[in-house]
Design an enzyme around this catalytic site. Structure first.
Site, mmCIF file in Angstrom:
data_model
loop_
_atom_site.group_PDB
_atom_site.id
_atom_site.type_symbol
_atom_site.label_atom_id
_atom_site.label_comp_id
_atom_site.label_asym_id
_atom_site.label_seq_id
_atom_site.Cartn_x
_atom_site.Cartn_y
_atom_site.Cartn_z
ATOM 1 N N ARG A 120 0.817 -1.231 0.000
ATOM 2 C CA ARG A 120 0.000 0.000 0.000
ATOM 3 C C ARG A 120 0.849 1.278 0.000
ATOM 4 N NH1 ARG A 120 -3.071 -3.498 3.395
ATOM 5 N NH2 ARG A 120 -5.049 -4.064 2.401
ATOM 6 N N LYS A 142 3.331 11.589 -10.601
ATOM 7 C CA LYS A 142 2.422 10.816 -11.450
ATOM 8 C C LYS A 142 3.100 9.489 -11.804
ATOM 9 C CE LYS A 142 -0.577 14.071 -13.912
ATOM 10 N NZ LYS A 142 -0.961 14.536 -15.258
ATOM 11 N N GLU A 184 9.091 18.204 -24.861
ATOM 12 C CA GLU A 184 8.551 18.617 -23.562
ATOM 13 C C GLU A 184 9.126 19.967 -23.128
ATOM 14 O OE1 GLU A 184 6.191 17.446 -21.661
ATOM 15 O OE2 GLU A 184 5.799 15.462 -22.501
ATOM 16 N N LYS A 220 7.580 23.235 -13.291
ATOM 17 C CA LYS A 220 6.739 22.119 -12.852
ATOM 18 C C LYS A 220 6.603 22.083 -11.339
ATOM 19 C CE LYS A 220 5.491 17.379 -13.648
ATOM 20 N NZ LYS A 220 5.709 16.153 -14.422
ATOM 21 N N GLU A 230 -3.965 17.561 -9.770
ATOM 22 C CA GLU A 230 -4.522 17.980 -11.054
ATOM 23 C C GLU A 230 -6.008 18.336 -10.975
ATOM 24 O OE1 GLU A 230 -4.664 16.211 -15.513
ATOM 25 O OE2 GLU A 230 -2.727 16.034 -14.510
ATOM 26 N N ARG A 234 -2.641 22.170 -12.809
ATOM 27 C CA ARG A 234 -1.700 21.139 -13.263
ATOM 28 C C ARG A 234 -2.091 20.562 -14.621
ATOM 29 N NH1 ARG A 234 1.274 16.284 -9.814
ATOM 30 N NH2 ARG A 234 2.418 15.448 -11.603
ATOM 31 N N ASN A 238 -0.488 19.309 -19.589
ATOM 32 C CA ASN A 238 -0.896 18.349 -20.619
ATOM 33 C C ASN A 238 -1.072 19.004 -21.994
ATOM 34 O OD1 ASN A 238 -1.063 16.057 -18.886
ATOM 35 N ND2 ASN A 238 -2.971 16.858 -18.068
ATOM 36 N N HIS A 241 -0.911 16.999 -25.186
ATOM 37 C CA HIS A 241 -0.967 15.585 -24.819
ATOM 38 C C HIS A 241 -2.275 14.904 -25.218
ATOM 39 C CE1 HIS A 241 2.594 16.676 -22.660
ATOM 40 N NE2 HIS A 241 2.735 15.473 -22.136
ATOM 41 N N HIS A 245 -1.463 11.752 -27.086
ATOM 42 C CA HIS A 245 -1.791 10.406 -26.602
ATOM 43 C C HIS A 245 -2.644 9.653 -27.623
ATOM 44 C CE1 HIS A 245 -1.106 11.447 -22.065
ATOM 45 N NE2 HIS A 245 0.014 11.344 -22.753
ATOM 46 N N HIS A 258 6.932 9.701 -27.478
ATOM 47 C CA HIS A 258 6.026 10.590 -26.744
ATOM 48 C C HIS A 258 6.243 12.051 -27.117
ATOM 49 C CE1 HIS A 258 3.520 12.020 -23.469
ATOM 50 N NE2 HIS A 258 4.515 12.771 -23.049
#
Length: 349
Positions: A120, A142, A184, A220, A230, A234, A238, A241, A245, A258
């Site tokens: 956990r 993330k 990026e 960042k 997010e 935040r 993206n 993205h 994606h 990417h």
């Protein structure tokens, strides 16, 4: 040495210094009470740096285990991460022990996710080895894996305890993957810093790579501190993205990297913004020219219609539509929700 502190959770430092990978054990010993460390790496990075990292860690008295998986986005699956978790159990890691991610974004995402779900949640540390992971994915917590339905759909927020960035490791990075990271870097200029974007236009990123990494990470850091999970700001990270994606999915996460996909996505959404009067005229042309300067693609072989169709698996989708990240101008971004029935119109379909 350049140092930044991310003030979320218990807080953690980002240390940027050439050659720091050789002394990683000393810095890791300062942030953990672990007796056992599991270093997770891939088949590209392990032959280059695993022995160096293990030697430094063992010098500090840690018992070190290593798990190496096949490099590439195609390994970023639930099956791979479960194998990692089973390996941590086989090694007898306890809640006091630590995972070290040694690699690029895929490695960091998966090792972080394995650490998040094992017992956990146990501590993990990032040693990013690609430009993309150094400027972006290693910071902010993330973690996750891809599903057949889309990219990064299974994951958790799990902040690292330390990030060690060694710009020297970029010397062993292929030109292709260096350019991937530049995608990026361009994104950060687009969303938050006109000055950074102008610097990328004017100079060669390689000439001032340490400063460029610091500036991106600092942007960042601020965003993550203000919006860790997010809920708002935040999401601006993206930019490019959503379409990116979609492009990666259409290529089955192989053949297009990417950063390349994100670059195309940035251009697509900026062109759409200009057509609809939301984005300052000329913005898309500046983005296109800087992508071309660094040898990044500006279009994909798939049609805009197919790319838009693939966007519907994006995490930023809601029941009513998709939250697109758009630019008012270079350095100024905003969230623009678009209803499902109007998305085609946005992209002139």
């Amino acid at each position: 040495m350049k140092k930044l502190t991310v003030r979320v959770g218990g807080g953690y430092d980002i240390l940027i210094e050439k050659g720091i990978i050789k002394d990683c054990g000393k810095y890791i010993a300062g942030v953990t009470k672990a007796k056992k460390l599991a270093v997770i790496s891939d088949t590209n990075v392990a032959p280059l740096y695993l022995d160096t990292v293990k030697g430094s860690l063992e010098k500090e008295g840690f018992a070190v285990y290593d798990y190496v998986f096949p490099a590439g986005e195609s390994s970023k699956t639930t099956e791979t991460v479960i194998k990692m978790v089973e390996y941590l159990a086989d090694c007898g890691l306890t809640r006091e022990d630590t995972v070290v991610a040694l690699g690029g974004g895929v490695c960091g995402d998966m090792a972080g996710f394995a650490a998040a779900i094992y017992l956990r949640g146990i501590q993990f540390i990032q040693i990013p080895t690609t430009l993309l992971s150094q400027v972006d994915s290693s910071v902010g917590g993330k973690t996750g894996v891809d599903l057949p339905q889309g990219k990064n759909l299974c994951g958790a927020f799990h902040q690292p305890s330390l990030v060690l960035i060694d710009p020297n490791v970029l010397d062993t990075l292929s030109e292709h993957y260096f350019k991937d990271g530049v995608g990026e870097v361009i994104k950060y200029g687009c969303i938050k810093s006109a000055e950074l974007f102008e610097r990328i236009e004017r100079e060669d990123v390689k000439a001032s790579i340490e400063d460029i990494i610091f500036e991106c990470v600092d942007i960042k850091r601020g965003v993550v501190e203000r919006d860790e999970k997010e809920a708002g700001e935040r999401a601006l990270l993206n930019f490019g993205h959503t379409a990116g994606h979609g492009i990666e999915k259409l290529h089955n996460f192989t053949g297009v990297s990417h950063g390349e996909a994100v670059g195309i996505g940035m251009l697509m959404i900026s062109e759409a913004g200009e057509r609809t009067g939301l984005t300052e005229a000329g913005t898309a042309d500046r983005i296109k020219k800087v992508l071309e300067k660094y040898g990044l693609a500006t279009k994909d072989e798939n049609s805009v219609k197919d790319i838009v169709g693939a966007m519907y698996s994006d995490k930023k989708r809601t029941g009513a539509g998709i939250k697109f990240i758009m630019l008012k101008a270079i350095g100024e971004s905003f969230i623009h929700p678009v209803e499902n029935e109007k998305i085609g119109e946005l992209f002139n379909l």
